[in-house]
Design a protein around this motif. Sequence first.
Motif, PDB file in Angstrom:
ATOM      1  N   CYS A 194       0.881  -1.045  -0.098  1.00  0.00           N
ATOM      2  CA  CYS A 194       0.006  -0.042   0.133  1.00  0.00           C
ATOM      3  C   CYS A 194       0.807   1.149  -0.045  1.00  0.00           C
ATOM      4  O   CYS A 194       2.011   1.264   0.008  1.00  0.00           O
ATOM      5  CB  CYS A 194      -0.820  -0.102   1.189  1.00  0.00           C
ATOM      6  SG  CYS A 194      -0.236   0.098   2.820  1.00  0.00           S
ATOM      7  N   SER A 195       0.269   2.203  -0.418  1.00  0.00           N
ATOM      8  CA  SER A 195       1.170   3.299  -0.580  1.00  0.00           C
ATOM      9  C   SER A 195       0.294   4.886  -0.232  1.00  0.00           C
ATOM     10  O   SER A 195      -0.854   4.714   0.118  1.00  0.00           O
ATOM     11  CB  SER A 195       1.275   3.846  -1.989  1.00  0.00           C
ATOM     12  OG  SER A 195       1.993   4.833  -2.381  1.00  0.00           O
ATOM     13  N   LYS A 196       0.978   5.645   0.040  1.00  0.00           N
ATOM     14  CA  LYS A 196       0.407   7.139   0.277  1.00  0.00           C
ATOM     15  C   LYS A 196      -0.409   7.836  -0.490  1.00  0.00           C
ATOM     16  O   LYS A 196      -1.057   8.848  -0.358  1.00  0.00           O
ATOM     17  CB  LYS A 196       1.506   8.271   0.536  1.00  0.00           C
ATOM     18  CG  LYS A 196       2.406   7.811   2.026  1.00  0.00           C
ATOM     19  CD  LYS A 196       3.277   8.913   2.275  1.00  0.00           C
ATOM     20  CE  LYS A 196       3.721   8.777   3.687  1.00  0.00           C
ATOM     21  NZ  LYS A 196       4.876   9.901   4.117  1.00  0.00           N
ATOM     22  N   ASP A 197      -0.455   7.124  -1.682  1.00  0.00           N
ATOM     23  CA  ASP A 197      -1.391   7.716  -2.788  1.00  0.00           C
ATOM     24  C   ASP A 197      -2.725   6.852  -2.866  1.00  0.00           C
ATOM     25  O   ASP A 197      -3.437   6.905  -3.857  1.00  0.00           O
ATOM     26  CB  ASP A 197      -0.882   7.488  -4.253  1.00  0.00           C
ATOM     27  CG  ASP A 197      -0.171   6.383  -4.500  1.00  0.00           C
ATOM     28  OD1 ASP A 197      -0.695   5.351  -4.042  1.00  0.00           O
ATOM     29  OD2 ASP A 197       0.579   6.250  -5.643  1.00  0.00           O
ATOM     30  N   SER A 198      -2.945   5.996  -1.701  1.00  0.00           N
ATOM     31  CA  SER A 198      -4.280   5.505  -1.552  1.00  0.00           C
ATOM     32  C   SER A 198      -4.330   4.248  -2.518  1.00  0.00           C
ATOM     33  O   SER A 198      -5.190   3.653  -2.586  1.00  0.00           O
ATOM     34  CB  SER A 198      -5.290   6.323  -1.828  1.00  0.00           C
ATOM     35  OG  SER A 198      -5.549   7.563  -1.143  1.00  0.00           O
ATOM     36  N   SER A 199      -3.262   3.832  -3.017  1.00  0.00           N
ATOM     37  CA  SER A 199      -3.462   2.603  -3.750  1.00  0.00           C
ATOM     38  C   SER A 199      -3.007   1.328  -2.933  1.00  0.00           C
ATOM     39  O   SER A 199      -2.176   1.296  -2.464  1.00  0.00           O
ATOM     40  CB  SER A 199      -2.459   2.799  -4.971  1.00  0.00           C
ATOM     41  OG  SER A 199      -1.116   2.860  -4.764  1.00  0.00           O
ATOM     42  N   ILE A 200      -3.803   0.231  -3.609  1.00  0.00           N
ATOM     43  CA  ILE A 200      -3.156  -1.319  -2.788  1.00  0.00           C
ATOM     44  C   ILE A 200      -3.060  -1.972  -4.110  1.00  0.00           C
ATOM     45  O   ILE A 200      -3.564  -2.046  -5.014  1.00  0.00           O
ATOM     46  CB  ILE A 200      -4.323  -1.869  -2.260  1.00  0.00           C
ATOM     47  CG1 ILE A 200      -4.652  -0.873  -0.876  1.00  0.00           C
ATOM     48  CG2 ILE A 200      -4.077  -3.083  -1.514  1.00  0.00           C
ATOM     49  CD1 ILE A 200      -5.717  -1.347  -0.006  1.00  0.00           C
ATOM     50  N   ILE A 201      -1.906  -2.746  -4.083  1.00  0.00           N
ATOM     51  CA  ILE A 201      -1.137  -3.613  -5.200  1.00  0.00           C
ATOM     52  C   ILE A 201      -1.093  -5.044  -4.971  1.00  0.00           C
ATOM     53  O   ILE A 201      -0.749  -5.250  -3.692  1.00  0.00           O
ATOM     54  CB  ILE A 201      -0.107  -3.003  -6.074  1.00  0.00           C
ATOM     55  CG1 ILE A 201      -0.271  -1.797  -6.775  1.00  0.00           C
ATOM     56  CG2 ILE A 201       0.469  -4.175  -7.083  1.00  0.00           C
ATOM     57  CD1 ILE A 201       0.686  -1.163  -7.264  1.00  0.00           C
ATOM     58  N   GLN A 202      -1.751  -5.795  -5.776  1.00  0.00           N
ATOM     59  CA  GLN A 202      -1.211  -7.409  -5.350  1.00  0.00           C
ATOM     60  C   GLN A 202      -0.530  -8.023  -6.070  1.00  0.00           C
ATOM     61  O   GLN A 202      -0.592  -7.903  -7.415  1.00  0.00           O
ATOM     62  CB  GLN A 202      -2.614  -8.133  -5.452  1.00  0.00           C
ATOM     63  CG  GLN A 202      -2.721  -9.533  -5.180  1.00  0.00           C
ATOM     64  CD  GLN A 202      -4.007 -10.532  -5.447  1.00  0.00           C
ATOM     65  OE1 GLN A 202      -4.605 -10.229  -6.433  1.00  0.00           O
ATOM     66  NE2 GLN A 202      -4.139 -11.313  -4.767  1.00  0.00           N
TER      67      GLN A 202
END
Length: 457
Positions: free
Chosen positions: A156-164
């Motif tokens: 997860c990141s500070k740009d509100s994204s979540i990656i699998q």
Amino acid sequence: MSFFIRKNVSKRKKPPVRITNNNIKKKKTQSQADDEISSDSSESDHDDPQPYSSESESEKFITAGEKKVQLAKKYLSEIEEEERRRLEDEDDDEQVNKNVLKRLKDDVLDQKGQLKTKLADSLSFPTDIVELRNRNHAKAITCTVISTDDKYVYSCSKDSSIIQWDLETCKVRKSLSYNRKRPQHNPTHHNYPVLSLAVSDNYLVSGDNSGLIVVRNPITLDYIGSLTGHKDGVTGLTICNESNQLFSCSKDKSVKVWNLVDMCYVETLFGHQTEVTCMDMLQKDRIATAGGLENIVRVWKIQDETQLIFNGTGGSIDTIQKIDSAHFVTGSDNGVVSIWGTLKKKPLCNVENAHGINNTNDQPNWVSAVGALANSDLIVSGSNNGTIKFWRCTNNFKSLLPLFNVPVKGFINGLVFTNDGSRLIVAIGNEHRFGRWHDVTGVKNSLHVIKLNFIKK
């Protein structure tokens, strides 16, 4: 004489019951039913077409101790079969018995959290490092976790994204991002920086800087529900697989317990006087939380409704990681890496200036992330000085010796081992996961997958 007073008045008799066909049928059916119930032969022959066997009847009267003995015998036979298949020699009974005895001892130590595997000495310097990058992580990566089967990595990141990420192919499998050019309020997505992640067999949970917790399916990333209650950013999450309970800590100084099956709030644990910065689970219904500037670690016993307080050596305790059910490691902003035991209120050992001194302000580089390979003597730590340090625990966790340094530029915001111990996942950002106090220029936000090679001796 009063009209209502009568003398020599006898009690009124009940009118005789008229005998009809209906009454005769009712009496007959009732007597037949009584005969059927009282008759043993009719009950066994007609009412129960599949009578209980003598074995099932005897199981009803088995005590708890006898049941445990039966399960133990069954478990022993299964272990013996596995060892015979592994040895491929059914005649070597002596070796099979030795292996069975060793496995039983290891199982007991594992349940007590005292199983120690010495792996640090056999670890060679890693040379196989894979870098994973994606444009959806435009800002600093704040956290990373690994699925229980070691197939997927989540970041997860500070740009509100979540990656699998698929760990075998090292490619993106699914991605959830927030479009800042066309901002739209979506209750199923985060609209603020995501600070924490937790994963189990059935759930992927994420918490952002607004206090929102979102629960998803760990494979498809489908939205399951949201949990609200924290008044500030959620800095740590952990899930108990056995009870499907979620534990969360926040900048609002509280620790909350949630039920993921019913998607509901359970209770709040109070005690911290400052922001809670990180947490991890030691064992079922026992969690450890780092108190930040409070310089205190608290171990919560959920069932007993009690807590243990552990005093640090100064600075802000920013990160915490479980070693086993009785030991954990912490990192502080004053550059100290500490090893703790649940039976002592002070650290078992401290390593000061673990990542050296910052040349710009002559202050120790703060430890931004720590990691530990479960039930082993291998520990890692990260900072912003461009290196990941590998450590070896010695003398019953009473000392910490350096092994080697792996060069990685940027802020190390997360260090997680795979469950089988074959790889180390490193979350790298150009700034700290909580703020922008210091920015490392020329760093690309990414994940590094470091393959670990253990030499058999």
